[in-house]
Structure formats: structure tokens, C-alpha cells
Design a protein around this motif. Sequence first.
Motif, PDB file in Angstrom:
ATOM      1  N   VAL A  59       0.797  -1.085   0.060  1.00 51.32           N
ATOM      2  CA  VAL A  59       0.013  -0.090  -0.040  1.00 51.32           C
ATOM      3  C   VAL A  59       0.738   1.361  -0.305  1.00 51.32           C
ATOM      4  O   VAL A  59       2.138   0.998   0.418  1.00 51.32           O
ATOM      5  N   PRO A  60       0.384   2.260  -0.472  1.00 56.64           N
ATOM      6  CA  PRO A  60       1.097   3.587  -0.613  1.00 56.64           C
ATOM      7  C   PRO A  60       1.615   3.952   0.939  1.00 56.64           C
ATOM      8  O   PRO A  60       1.180   3.688   1.894  1.00 56.64           O
ATOM      9  N   SER A  61       2.741   4.681   0.939  1.00 52.52           N
ATOM     10  CA  SER A  61       3.437   5.142   2.156  1.00 52.52           C
ATOM     11  C   SER A  61       2.490   6.276   2.744  1.00 52.52           C
ATOM     12  O   SER A  61       2.014   7.030   2.018  1.00 52.52           O
ATOM     13  N   GLY A  62       2.733   6.489   4.047  1.00 49.35           N
ATOM     14  CA  GLY A  62       2.045   7.525   4.796  1.00 49.35           C
ATOM     15  C   GLY A  62       0.472   7.614   4.729  1.00 49.35           C
ATOM     16  O   GLY A  62      -0.173   6.611   4.393  1.00 49.35           O
ATOM     17  N   ASP A  63      -0.027   8.762   4.876  1.00 50.01           N
ATOM     18  CA  ASP A  63      -1.310   8.808   4.856  1.00 50.01           C
ATOM     19  C   ASP A  63      -2.071   8.645   3.541  1.00 50.01           C
ATOM     20  O   ASP A  63      -3.238   8.477   3.273  1.00 50.01           O
ATOM     21  N   ALA A  64      -1.256   8.487   2.444  1.00 49.55           N
ATOM     22  CA  ALA A  64      -1.867   8.124   1.095  1.00 49.55           C
ATOM     23  C   ALA A  64      -2.612   6.765   1.066  1.00 49.55           C
ATOM     24  O   ALA A  64      -3.317   6.650   0.256  1.00 49.55           O
ATOM     25  N   CYS A  65      -2.200   5.921   2.160  1.00 46.18           N
ATOM     26  CA  CYS A  65      -2.675   4.747   2.128  1.00 46.18           C
ATOM     27  C   CYS A  65      -4.251   4.919   3.100  1.00 46.18           C
ATOM     28  O   CYS A  65      -4.904   3.828   2.893  1.00 46.18           O
ATOM     29  N   LYS A  66      -4.317   5.827   3.609  1.00 46.71           N
ATOM     30  CA  LYS A  66      -5.558   5.764   4.425  1.00 46.71           C
ATOM     31  C   LYS A  66      -6.745   6.363   4.026  1.00 46.71           C
ATOM     32  O   LYS A  66      -7.350   7.452   4.085  1.00 46.71           O
ATOM     33  N   THR A  67      -7.176   5.714   2.524  1.00 48.27           N
ATOM     34  CA  THR A  67      -8.130   6.114   1.880  1.00 48.27           C
ATOM     35  C   THR A  67      -9.407   5.031   1.691  1.00 48.27           C
ATOM     36  O   THR A  67      -8.775   3.983   1.844  1.00 48.27           O
ATOM     37  N   LEU A  68     -10.485   5.520   1.679  1.00 45.75           N
ATOM     38  CA  LEU A  68     -11.412   4.227   1.279  1.00 45.75           C
ATOM     39  C   LEU A  68     -11.178   3.580   0.219  1.00 45.75           C
ATOM     40  O   LEU A  68     -11.438   2.571  -0.265  1.00 45.75           O
ATOM     41  N   LYS A  69     -10.620   4.257  -0.861  1.00 48.30           N
ATOM     42  CA  LYS A  69     -10.148   3.483  -2.228  1.00 48.30           C
ATOM     43  C   LYS A  69      -8.985   2.483  -1.938  1.00 48.30           C
ATOM     44  O   LYS A  69      -9.422   1.345  -2.502  1.00 48.30           O
ATOM     45  N   VAL A  70      -8.139   3.064  -1.325  1.00 47.55           N
ATOM     46  CA  VAL A  70      -7.080   1.958  -0.871  1.00 47.55           C
ATOM     47  C   VAL A  70      -7.683   0.815   0.097  1.00 47.55           C
ATOM     48  O   VAL A  70      -7.261  -0.343  -0.230  1.00 47.55           O
ATOM     49  N   LEU A  71      -8.714   1.161   1.181  1.00 42.62           N
ATOM     50  CA  LEU A  71      -9.222   0.220   1.988  1.00 42.62           C
ATOM     51  C   LEU A  71     -10.051  -0.815   1.144  1.00 42.62           C
ATOM     52  O   LEU A  71      -9.826  -1.886   1.248  1.00 42.62           O
ATOM     53  N   GLY A  72     -10.716  -0.238  -0.095  1.00 44.47           N
ATOM     54  CA  GLY A  72     -11.445  -1.034  -0.639  1.00 44.47           C
ATOM     55  C   GLY A  72     -10.903  -2.248  -1.598  1.00 44.47           C
ATOM     56  O   GLY A  72     -10.968  -3.350  -1.703  1.00 44.47           O
ATOM     57  N   GLY A  73      -9.468  -1.671  -2.326  1.00 42.02           N
ATOM     58  CA  GLY A  73      -8.649  -2.288  -2.955  1.00 42.02           C
ATOM     59  C   GLY A  73      -8.126  -3.800  -2.020  1.00 42.02           C
ATOM     60  O   GLY A  73      -7.995  -4.679  -2.528  1.00 42.02           O
ATOM     61  N   VAL A  74      -7.791  -3.261  -0.756  1.00 43.49           N
ATOM     62  CA  VAL A  74      -7.629  -4.134   0.262  1.00 43.49           C
ATOM     63  C   VAL A  74      -8.395  -5.258   0.404  1.00 43.49           C
ATOM     64  O   VAL A  74      -8.087  -6.487   0.466  1.00 43.49           O
ATOM     65  N   LEU A  75      -9.447  -4.948   0.804  1.00 39.26           N
ATOM     66  CA  LEU A  75     -10.372  -5.777   1.200  1.00 39.26           C
ATOM     67  C   LEU A  75     -11.100  -6.778  -0.068  1.00 39.26           C
ATOM     68  O   LEU A  75     -11.262  -8.046   0.039  1.00 39.26           O
TER      69      LEU A  75
END
Length: 217
Positions: A59-75
Motif C-alpha cells: 500500500v502507499p506510504s504514509g497517509d496516502a494509504c488511509k483512503t476508502l479507495k485503498v481500503l476497498g482495494g485491500v478488502l
Amino acid sequence: MPQIEVGGAQPYTVTVETGALGWASVPERRVALIVDAGLPAGWTLQAEQAFHPELTIEVPSGDACKTLKVLGGVLSRLALSNLPRDGAVIGLGGGATTDLAGFAAASYLRGVAYYSVPTTLLGMVDAAVGGKTGVNLPEGKNLVGAFWPPKAVWCDPELLSSLPPAVFREGAAEAYKHGLISDPSLLPRILSPDFRPGQPGFEQTLADAIAVKASVV
């Protein structure tokens, strides 16, 4: 090997030991590893050798990972891998990465086991302890999340060796704040030039700072 017991409805242990990433293990047979894409490749390899994940998600470094889009991709990746309810998610990275990984664990299948391996000093003394997980919205930070305590936390000082000085100081400032809160003995130790990985007493000082956070949460 200092260990801090964190109480509550789901108690767990925070272990502070140089080289911990080399021996850490989990009982779950099926594991997903969520890692900060900016970490040295050797750390990810060590984690893969320790935990044997069937899936590693960068996942992207720092707060760039703390988004609904990144979360959705992880899930979605967890679902596509058919990670079962008795599987586990392990977060390897700074506080943002562990926040995201913990929230993914809390959300997937309404909650699977979560383990944390923080790689920054700030993550070790603050973000990885207490079970606060979440992501940001455009409207503000940490507006979506859950309290989902990890089953264990491993703090390996070797993972701090390549931190930029400014990033290390961020964590040292948080640890110093813990001294102001309830443990004045921390203050001179944190201000000492010897407060750095590899120096005598560093592990114990780190553990004492974590213990303050544990006593609060």
C-alpha cells in the motif's frame, strides 16, 4: 526482552526485542501481509519468511494509504484470496499502514485476527498500541474506523535503523510526551545521545514509553 501487557476485553502483549521480526510467528495458517510499499525490500522478505503469508499487499506510504479507495482495494484482495474467518492480517509499516491494516482486519468478514509490526518509532510508541484503526475522509482525518485490538505487537528496533532523522525525532517527541504524562525517568533517557537503536538501554526505554500508552488505553 521487555514485554508490555495491554489489558482490556482483548488483552495482548507488546514485545520489544532487536531481531524480533526474525522469530515472530502466528498460529493462524492462512495469513495476509499488508506492507508499506516504501519499506526496504529486505524487511518485507523477513516478514514473509517469518509469517509465510499467502498474500502480500503493498500500500502507499504514509497517509496516502488511509483512503476508502485503498481500503476497498485491500478488502477486494482479501476476498479474492478467500482468506477465511480463522485467517489473519498482519500490518508491517508505520502508523498509517497499521491503521489501515487493522481496519481492514476489523472490516473483513466482520473481523479477523490482526497482528502489528510497526516500523517507525512513532508507530511503536503510539499508533500500534490501543487498537485504534481507521482511514481518512476528504472531510477530515480518522473519521472512519473501529477499535480492533491486535492479538500481538512486535517492536523490532532493527526496523528503525534506516529512518530519516526527522522521522525518528517525531517518535522521540511522542515518547518524551509519555514521560511528561507519567514517567519522568524517560525524559533524560530520551534526550540522551544514546537514545538510538543498538545502544544499551534503548529497548528498555522504548518499552517504558510503550507502557505509558498501554496504561492509558
